[in-house]
Design a protein around this motif. Structure first.
Motif, PDB file in Angstrom:
ATOM      1  N   ARG A   1      45.804  38.539 -20.591  1.00 55.95           N
ATOM      2  CA  ARG A   1      46.746  37.469 -20.936  1.00 55.95           C
ATOM      3  C   ARG A   1      48.167  37.989 -20.822  1.00 55.95           C
ATOM      4  N   VAL A   2      49.089  37.068 -20.493  1.00 59.93           N
ATOM      5  CA  VAL A   2      50.508  37.412 -20.408  1.00 59.93           C
ATOM      6  C   VAL A   2      51.297  36.398 -21.231  1.00 59.93           C
ATOM      7  N   THR A   3      52.263  36.907 -22.009  1.00 63.44           N
ATOM      8  CA  THR A   3      53.153  36.014 -22.747  1.00 63.44           C
ATOM      9  C   THR A   3      54.595  36.384 -22.434  1.00 63.44           C
ATOM     10  N   ARG A   4      55.464  35.403 -22.554  1.00 64.48           N
ATOM     11  CA  ARG A   4      56.902  35.660 -22.459  1.00 64.48           C
ATOM     12  C   ARG A   4      57.593  34.926 -23.595  1.00 64.48           C
ATOM     13  N   GLY A   5      58.327  35.671 -24.392  1.00 62.46           N
ATOM     14  CA  GLY A   5      58.938  35.077 -25.576  1.00 62.46           C
ATOM     15  C   GLY A   5      57.898  34.519 -26.528  1.00 62.46           C
ATOM     16  N   GLY A   6      56.691  35.121 -26.501  1.00 62.61           N
ATOM     17  CA  GLY A   6      55.615  34.691 -27.391  1.00 62.61           C
ATOM     18  C   GLY A   6      54.796  33.526 -26.871  1.00 62.61           C
ATOM     19  N   LYS A   7      55.190  32.943 -25.744  1.00 63.84           N
ATOM     20  CA  LYS A   7      54.464  31.790 -25.190  1.00 63.84           C
ATOM     21  C   LYS A   7      53.594  32.239 -24.018  1.00 63.84           C
ATOM     22  N   PRO A   8      52.362  31.738 -23.946  1.00 60.06           N
ATOM     23  CA  PRO A   8      51.449  32.168 -22.882  1.00 60.06           C
ATOM     24  C   PRO A   8      51.913  31.713 -21.499  1.00 60.06           C
ATOM     25  N   LEU A   9      51.693  32.580 -20.509  1.00 60.01           N
ATOM     26  CA  LEU A   9      51.962  32.251 -19.113  1.00 60.01           C
ATOM     27  C   LEU A   9      50.634  32.126 -18.374  1.00 60.01           C
ATOM     28  N   HIS A  10      50.598  31.261 -17.407  1.00 63.33           N
ATOM     29  CA  HIS A  10      49.369  31.052 -16.633  1.00 63.33           C
ATOM     30  C   HIS A  10      49.568  31.661 -15.244  1.00 63.33           C
ATOM     31  N   LEU A  11      48.908  32.793 -15.015  1.00 63.40           N
ATOM     32  CA  LEU A  11      49.033  33.497 -13.747  1.00 63.40           C
ATOM     33  C   LEU A  11      47.702  33.528 -13.014  1.00 63.40           C
ATOM     34  N   GLY A  12      47.767  33.421 -11.693  1.00 64.90           N
ATOM     35  CA  GLY A  12      46.575  33.629 -10.887  1.00 64.90           C
ATOM     36  C   GLY A  12      46.254  35.113 -10.838  1.00 64.90           C
ATOM     37  N   PRO A  13      45.051  35.469 -10.365  1.00 70.74           N
ATOM     38  CA  PRO A  13      44.638  36.875 -10.327  1.00 70.74           C
ATOM     39  C   PRO A  13      45.600  37.770  -9.543  1.00 70.74           C
ATOM     40  N   THR A  14      46.089  37.284  -8.398  1.00 68.00           N
ATOM     41  CA  THR A  14      47.005  38.101  -7.595  1.00 68.00           C
ATOM     42  C   THR A  14      48.344  38.256  -8.293  1.00 68.00           C
ATOM     43  N   GLU A  15      48.849  37.186  -8.900  1.00 62.54           N
ATOM     44  CA  GLU A  15      50.121  37.271  -9.628  1.00 62.54           C
ATOM     45  C   GLU A  15      49.990  38.214 -10.817  1.00 62.54           C
ATOM     46  N   PHE A  16      48.822  38.217 -11.462  1.00 68.85           N
ATOM     47  CA  PHE A  16      48.597  39.127 -12.587  1.00 68.85           C
ATOM     48  C   PHE A  16      48.666  40.572 -12.103  1.00 68.85           C
ATOM     49  N   ARG A  17      47.985  40.886 -11.002  1.00 67.78           N
ATOM     50  CA  ARG A  17      48.007  42.252 -10.468  1.00 67.78           C
ATOM     51  C   ARG A  17      49.406  42.653 -10.012  1.00 67.78           C
TER      52      ARG A  17
ATOM     53  N   ASP B   1      55.751  37.351  -0.232  1.00 67.11           N
ATOM     54  CA  ASP B   1      56.813  36.425  -0.632  1.00 67.11           C
ATOM     55  C   ASP B   1      56.250  35.199  -1.345  1.00 67.11           C
ATOM     56  N   VAL B   2      55.118  34.707  -0.840  1.00 62.96           N
ATOM     57  CA  VAL B   2      54.489  33.531  -1.445  1.00 62.96           C
ATOM     58  C   VAL B   2      54.095  33.823  -2.892  1.00 62.96           C
ATOM     59  N   HIS B   3      53.471  34.979  -3.123  1.00 60.55           N
ATOM     60  CA  HIS B   3      53.013  35.306  -4.469  1.00 60.55           C
ATOM     61  C   HIS B   3      54.175  35.700  -5.388  1.00 60.55           C
ATOM     62  N   ILE B   4      55.220  36.290  -4.832  1.00 61.74           N
ATOM     63  CA  ILE B   4      56.428  36.554  -5.626  1.00 61.74           C
ATOM     64  C   ILE B   4      57.014  35.228  -6.112  1.00 61.74           C
ATOM     65  N   ARG B   5      57.048  34.253  -5.223  1.00 63.11           N
ATOM     66  CA  ARG B   5      57.582  32.936  -5.587  1.00 63.11           C
ATOM     67  C   ARG B   5      56.738  32.302  -6.701  1.00 63.11           C
ATOM     68  N   ARG B   6      55.416  32.404  -6.586  1.00 56.45           N
ATOM     69  CA  ARG B   6      54.540  31.861  -7.636  1.00 56.45           C
ATOM     70  C   ARG B   6      54.738  32.599  -8.959  1.00 56.45           C
ATOM     71  N   LEU B   7      54.895  33.918  -8.870  1.00 56.08           N
ATOM     72  CA  LEU B   7      55.106  34.714 -10.076  1.00 56.08           C
ATOM     73  C   LEU B   7      56.422  34.329 -10.735  1.00 56.08           C
ATOM     74  N   ARG B   8      57.452  34.138  -9.940  1.00 55.56           N
ATOM     75  CA  ARG B   8      58.750  33.733 -10.484  1.00 55.56           C
ATOM     76  C   ARG B   8      58.650  32.377 -11.200  1.00 55.56           C
ATOM     77  N   ILE B   9      57.950  31.440 -10.586  1.00 55.78           N
ATOM     78  CA  ILE B   9      57.797  30.108 -11.198  1.00 55.78           C
ATOM     79  C   ILE B   9      57.126  30.231 -12.552  1.00 55.78           C
ATOM     80  N   ALA B  10      56.067  31.059 -12.629  1.00 55.58           N
ATOM     81  CA  ALA B  10      55.350  31.237 -13.897  1.00 55.58           C
ATOM     82  C   ALA B  10      56.225  31.926 -14.943  1.00 55.58           C
ATOM     83  N   LEU B  11      56.943  32.969 -14.535  1.00 54.47           N
ATOM     84  CA  LEU B  11      57.764  33.722 -15.483  1.00 54.47           C
ATOM     85  C   LEU B  11      58.962  32.923 -15.978  1.00 54.47           C
ATOM     86  N   ASN B  12      59.479  32.032 -15.136  1.00 53.56           N
ATOM     87  CA  ASN B  12      60.715  31.324 -15.467  1.00 53.56           C
ATOM     88  C   ASN B  12      60.478  29.888 -15.912  1.00 53.56           C
ATOM     89  N   SER B  13      59.244  29.578 -16.304  1.00 54.14           N
ATOM     90  CA  SER B  13      58.885  28.193 -16.625  1.00 54.14           C
ATOM     91  C   SER B  13      59.663  27.618 -17.799  1.00 54.14           C
TER      92      SER B  13
END
Length: 230
Positions: free
Chosen positions: A145-161, A196-208
């Protein structure tokens, strides 16, 4: 039981900085201010990892490293060398002497703690933390699991890695090819632009939640986990 780190460094201010950050991160810390004291210290209590300065009174860090590698009790203890010497030849000498990693000064204490954990995970996985943290991001490696500021983030397996790799090496810039090798694997053929595609997805999840973007794009070089705008 807390992992035991021996700091071998003669600069008092740096010792206190390192001690504070390591203890805050859950490590047990011992200190030696010169090479001979370091060798005596490890005979009394073998640490789980040694932070070893290159330039020491009485005996150089290189010689300390060589002697530690010749002793059965410390032959496999992870050693990270700290030094103001940043030339490639010096780095090679340190690694040839038996060091597992090499951190040039000045360095970020946060990055150093992450490097220590990465070395422990690689060499002594039983001592490694079960969570990684950077700024307000926390990654639970057991619960996946990943949280940011105490709130859960939803990441795909590749974004998690991908995030895990960045959090193990904060501040370091990785090219697309390096990320492909480390995250996807050297035996998997994937287009470099896939990163680049997965970086973009990771950014969207982190900056939600309108958080600051901690993924830094370095033109013509790659990407880094870095809270400093670049």
């Amino acid at each position: 039981m807390k992992p035991h780190v021996l700091i071998v460094e003669d600069e008092t201010a740096l010792v206190e900085l390192l001690r504070y950050n390591l203890e805050q991160s859950g490590f047990r810390v011992a200190v030696a201010y010169d090479g001979e004291e370091a060798l005596r210290s490890v005979q009394e209590d073998v640490p789980d990892l040694i932070l070893l300065d290159w330039m020491l009174p009485l005996m150089s860090g290189i010689e300390v490293c060589r002697q530690l590698r010749r002793q059965t009790a410390t032959a496999n203890v992870p050693i990270i060398m700290l030094t103001a010497r940043g030339e490639e030849g010096d780095r090679v000498r340190g690694l040839d002497a038996g060091a597992d990693d090499y951190v040039p000064k000045p360095f970020s204490p946060t990055e150093l703690v992450a490097r220590i954990r990465a070395v422990l995970r690689r060499i002594r996985p039983a001592l490694a933390d079960e969570a990684l943290s950077y700024a307000d991001i926390v990654m639970d490696l057991v619960a996946h699991r990943v949280t940011r500021g105490g709130k859960p983030l939803h990441l795909g397996p590749t974004e998690f890695r991908l995030l895990r790799h960045f959090m193990e090496h904060p501040g370091r810039v990785f090219s697309r090819e390096q990320l492909l090798d480390s995250v996807w694997g050297k035996d998997v053929y994937v287009e470099a632009r896939t990163v680049d595609v997965h970086i973009r997805r990771l950014r969207i999840a982190l900056n939600s939640e309108n958080h600051a973007d901690v993924i830094r794009t370095v033109r013509a070089a790659g990407y880094a986990l870095d809270s400093t705008p670049g």
